[in-house]
Write an enzyme that holds these catalytic residues in place. Structure first.
Site: not given
Ligand code: COA
Length: 260
Positions: A134-135
């Protein structure tokens, strides 16, 4: 505030539990250091034969602690580099563990939490667990975990999942090689234990050597490693353990190392 990491030894098995349940086991500097120190000491242990990594509370691991990471804006570049290098050292120490590391994933494995899953040799996941690199959704990048995640999922899935930051389910995680078994959450422990039992019925030295072999051989052409692989087999079959394992089979008895 309790210990960020709980370590328990049962026979030949190290049980390691991420213990920051209020923040879904997001890792802050204390947890990162505790994991690194544990990995180094487990690597030095001669009688540990397997390790199980799990998370306390509602999720396996929500990745880097976003509160701690956002606060680094006040630190100098050198301090930030040191901080990131400590995280990289933690992943490297876990990845270099000479014994099998089994991941028990429930709830969520996101960002660095998926990095932790990526340095596990075997991952068992609950069928309702959620995954994601999800960075980029947070404006950051899955950088330190990328070598380990890429080694598991390859470029194609990485190009999709690193670039979108999209969340995905356990079935997809299995399809791309991040996860090996998907079961209802109530069967997680039983499935992890089955893997551990398999490991404990195998020659301890052979298991370690098999893990080292993968590291040495992966990605290299057969011709380049043929001397090494032939030597490994030749040495192993005359080793005490190799002889005991093969004789036990021929004599229809259990090998001396089997733990039931
Ligand atoms: N860093 C710091 N704190 C985090 C965190 C993280 N990575 N992930 C969750 N938390 C905190 C939340 O802020 C919340 O704190 P609060 O109780 O003070 O509000 C607490 O943990 C519980 O989170 P919540 O979202 O309410 O729990 P949930 O069980 O509904 O959902 C997750 C769990 C993991 C699915 C969800 O928290 C999430 O998506 N987290 C972000 C994970 C992420 O993208 N990580 C990548 C980091 S590189």
């Amino acid at each position: 505030m309790g210990q960020p990491l709980i370590i328990r030894r049962e026979g030949h098995v190290e049980h390691v539990v991420l213990n920051r349940p209020d923040v879904r086991n997001a890792f802050n500097p204390a947890l990162i250091e505790a994991l690194r120190v544990w990995a180094v000491s487990a690597a030095a242990s001669t009688d540990a034969r397997a390790a199980v990594l799990s998370g306390a509370g509602k999720a396996f691991c929500a990745g880097g602690d976003l509160a701690a990471m956002s606060a680094t804006v006040d630190a100098s570049r050198d301090e930030n580099l040191e901080d990131a290098a400590r995280m990289a050292a933690m992943f490297e120490a876990l990845d270099h563990l000479p014994i099998p590391l089994v991941g028990r994933v429930h709830g969520a494995a996101l960002g660095g939490g998926l990095g932790l899953a990526s340095v596990c040799d075997i991952v068992v996941a609950a069928d309702d667990a959620v995954f994601g690199f999800t960075e980029v959704k947070l404006g950051i990048v899955p950088s330190v975990i990328s070598p380990y995640a890429l080694a598991k999922i390859g470029r194609s899935a990485a190009r999709e999942l690193f670039l979108t930051g999209a969340r995905f389910d356990a079935a997809r995680a299995r399809e791309i090689g991040l996860v090996h078994a998907v079961v209802p959450e109530e069967r997680l422990d039983e499935t992890v234990n089955r893997y551990v039992s398999e490991i404990l019925s195998a020659g301890p030295g052979a298991v370690r050597q098999a893990k080292a072999l993968i590291r040495r051989v992966a990605g290299r052409p057969a011709g380049e490693v043929s001397v090494f692989t032939a030597e490994t087999l030749a040495d192993r079959r005359v080793s005490r353990e190799g002889q005991e394992g093969m004789r036990a089979f021929l004599e229809k008895r259990q090998a001396s190392w089997v733990v039931r």
